[in-house]
Design a protein around this motif. Structure first.
Motif, PDB file in Angstrom:
ATOM      1  N   GLU A 118       0.827  -1.212   0.000  1.00 38.59           N
ATOM      2  CA  GLU A 118       0.000   0.000   0.000  1.00 38.59           C
ATOM      3  C   GLU A 118       0.860   1.260   0.000  1.00 38.59           C
ATOM      4  O   GLU A 118       0.597   2.209  -0.743  1.00 38.59           O
ATOM      5  CB  GLU A 118      -0.939  -0.016   1.206  1.00 38.59           C
ATOM      6  CG  GLU A 118      -1.960   1.086   1.165  1.00 38.59           C
ATOM      7  CD  GLU A 118      -3.008   0.933   2.262  1.00 38.59           C
ATOM      8  OE1 GLU A 118      -3.326   1.958   2.885  1.00 38.59           O
ATOM      9  OE2 GLU A 118      -3.489  -0.193   2.479  1.00 38.59           O
ATOM     10  N   ARG A 119       1.903   1.279   0.804  1.00 40.04           N
ATOM     11  CA  ARG A 119       2.802   2.441   0.854  1.00 40.04           C
ATOM     12  C   ARG A 119       3.556   2.588  -0.460  1.00 40.04           C
ATOM     13  O   ARG A 119       3.771   3.694  -0.957  1.00 40.04           O
ATOM     14  CB  ARG A 119       3.768   2.288   2.028  1.00 40.04           C
ATOM     15  CG  ARG A 119       4.756   3.415   2.191  1.00 40.04           C
ATOM     16  CD  ARG A 119       4.107   4.653   2.786  1.00 40.04           C
ATOM     17  NE  ARG A 119       4.978   5.800   2.801  1.00 40.04           N
ATOM     18  CZ  ARG A 119       5.783   6.134   3.794  1.00 40.04           C
ATOM     19  NH1 ARG A 119       5.810   5.407   4.883  1.00 40.04           N
ATOM     20  NH2 ARG A 119       6.549   7.194   3.708  1.00 40.04           N
ATOM     21  N   ALA A 120       3.953   1.465  -1.064  1.00 41.44           N
ATOM     22  CA  ALA A 120       4.647   1.511  -2.355  1.00 41.44           C
ATOM     23  C   ALA A 120       3.739   2.080  -3.436  1.00 41.44           C
ATOM     24  O   ALA A 120       4.172   2.884  -4.269  1.00 41.44           O
ATOM     25  CB  ALA A 120       5.139   0.117  -2.738  1.00 41.44           C
ATOM     26  N   LEU A 121       2.463   1.679  -3.431  1.00 41.80           N
ATOM     27  CA  LEU A 121       1.518   2.205  -4.421  1.00 41.80           C
ATOM     28  C   LEU A 121       1.285   3.704  -4.218  1.00 41.80           C
ATOM     29  O   LEU A 121       1.222   4.465  -5.185  1.00 41.80           O
ATOM     30  CB  LEU A 121       0.196   1.442  -4.358  1.00 41.80           C
ATOM     31  CG  LEU A 121       0.258  -0.006  -4.828  1.00 41.80           C
ATOM     32  CD1 LEU A 121      -1.061  -0.710  -4.568  1.00 41.80           C
ATOM     33  CD2 LEU A 121       0.632  -0.088  -6.301  1.00 41.80           C
ATOM     34  N   ASP A 122       1.164   4.134  -2.959  1.00 45.08           N
ATOM     35  CA  ASP A 122       1.020   5.564  -2.677  1.00 45.08           C
ATOM     36  C   ASP A 122       2.234   6.338  -3.185  1.00 45.08           C
ATOM     37  O   ASP A 122       2.108   7.408  -3.779  1.00 45.08           O
ATOM     38  CB  ASP A 122       0.843   5.816  -1.177  1.00 45.08           C
ATOM     39  CG  ASP A 122      -0.502   5.350  -0.647  1.00 45.08           C
ATOM     40  OD1 ASP A 122      -1.421   5.141  -1.465  1.00 45.08           O
ATOM     41  OD2 ASP A 122      -0.634   5.191   0.579  1.00 45.08           O
ATOM     42  N   THR A 123       3.407   5.785  -2.955  1.00 45.56           N
ATOM     43  CA  THR A 123       4.645   6.420  -3.399  1.00 45.56           C
ATOM     44  C   THR A 123       4.719   6.448  -4.923  1.00 45.56           C
ATOM     45  O   THR A 123       5.107   7.451  -5.522  1.00 45.56           O
ATOM     46  CB  THR A 123       5.862   5.673  -2.807  1.00 45.56           C
ATOM     47  OG1 THR A 123       5.757   5.682  -1.385  1.00 45.56           O
ATOM     48  CG2 THR A 123       7.172   6.321  -3.221  1.00 45.56           C
ATOM     49  N   ALA A 124       4.330   5.362  -5.570  1.00 46.37           N
ATOM     50  CA  ALA A 124       4.403   5.259  -7.031  1.00 46.37           C
ATOM     51  C   ALA A 124       3.483   6.258  -7.729  1.00 46.37           C
ATOM     52  O   ALA A 124       3.738   6.634  -8.879  1.00 46.37           O
ATOM     53  CB  ALA A 124       4.059   3.838  -7.467  1.00 46.37           C
ATOM     54  N   GLU A 125       2.444   6.697  -7.050  1.00 39.84           N
ATOM     55  CA  GLU A 125       1.510   7.654  -7.659  1.00 39.84           C
ATOM     56  C   GLU A 125       2.049   9.079  -7.663  1.00 39.84           C
ATOM     57  O   GLU A 125       1.487   9.950  -8.315  1.00 39.84           O
ATOM     58  CB  GLU A 125       0.165   7.597  -6.943  1.00 39.84           C
ATOM     59  CG  GLU A 125      -0.598   6.326  -7.261  1.00 39.84           C
ATOM     60  CD  GLU A 125      -1.952   6.265  -6.587  1.00 39.84           C
ATOM     61  OE1 GLU A 125      -2.091   6.790  -5.466  1.00 39.84           O
ATOM     62  OE2 GLU A 125      -2.864   5.688  -7.195  1.00 39.84           O
ATOM     63  N   LYS A 126       3.138   9.332  -6.978  1.00 38.77           N
ATOM     64  CA  LYS A 126       3.727  10.678  -6.968  1.00 38.77           C
ATOM     65  C   LYS A 126       4.371  10.957  -8.327  1.00 38.77           C
ATOM     66  O   LYS A 126       4.952  10.079  -8.957  1.00 38.77           O
ATOM     67  CB  LYS A 126       4.737  10.805  -5.838  1.00 38.77           C
ATOM     68  CG  LYS A 126       4.092  10.653  -4.460  1.00 38.77           C
ATOM     69  CD  LYS A 126       5.073  10.936  -3.373  1.00 38.77           C
ATOM     70  CE  LYS A 126       4.513  10.691  -2.004  1.00 38.77           C
ATOM     71  NZ  LYS A 126       3.422  11.487  -1.603  1.00 38.77           N
ATOM     72  N   VAL A 127       4.263  12.209  -8.764  1.00 39.21           N
ATOM     73  CA  VAL A 127       4.726  12.601 -10.095  1.00 39.21           C
ATOM     74  C   VAL A 127       6.211  12.313 -10.310  1.00 39.21           C
ATOM     75  O   VAL A 127       6.620  11.876 -11.378  1.00 39.21           O
ATOM     76  CB  VAL A 127       4.422  14.102 -10.332  1.00 39.21           C
ATOM     77  CG1 VAL A 127       5.007  14.568 -11.644  1.00 39.21           C
ATOM     78  CG2 VAL A 127       2.925  14.337 -10.290  1.00 39.21           C
TER      79      VAL A 127
END
Length: 156
Positions: A118-127
């Motif tokens: 979940e944290r990796a996906l949140d991070t991956a969504e950053k520009v």
């Protein structure tokens, strides 16, 4: 938090979790327009969505345990990749710019904080964050970010 009593019908071990097939009371309309009691059956993850009823016996509940892969499968596939993801930060600003890698990627930084999915996906969504294509991070995380329907629709 509202609790709804249900009936445990089956439980199944999956990698990293348990799934419980539960039936909860509900109502349904009959073809004649009447309303009658019914059971709504759904699979939920334990312990996140269900809790044990004190004093209840679950000895008779059908239970499927995860079977480890056979030696032949382990020999062919080799060792499992460590779970989680690591961020290679491109500057000191934090999680806003970087590259996400699998922990065993040659490009992954040593001693980096291990991120859960979940944290990796949140991070991956950053520009400013991209996914490594060398270790498979891009191939594994991209469907989770953009949805699994991509590639199945002939118009896409």
């Amino acid at each position: 938090m509202r609790q709804v009593p249900g009936r445990l019908q089956e439980r199944q071990q999956v990698p990293g979790a348990w799934l419980y097939k539960v039936a909860v009371p509900a109502w349904q309309n009959t073809p004649s327009g009447a309303v009658e009691p019914a059971w709504y059956v759904v699979w939920v993850q334990a312990p996140a969505h269900v809790k044990r009823v004190e004093g209840a016996s679950y000895d008779d509940v059908p239970t499927t345990y995860l079977t480890p892969p056979s030696r032949a499968v382990r020999d062919v596939l080799g060792p499992r990749r460590p779970t989680g993801w690591v961020l290679q930060q491109l500057d000191a600003s934090g999680f806003d710019r970087g590259v996400l890698h699998a922990p065993d990627c040659d490009e992954a930084p040593e001693g980096a904080l291990l991120l859960k999915l979940e944290r990796a996906l949140d991070t991956a969504e950053k520009v400013g964050v991209r996914l490594c294509s060398l270790c498979g991070a891009a191939q594994e995380l991209e469907p989770l970010l953009s949805g699994f329907d991509r590639g199945f629709d002939p118009d896409n």
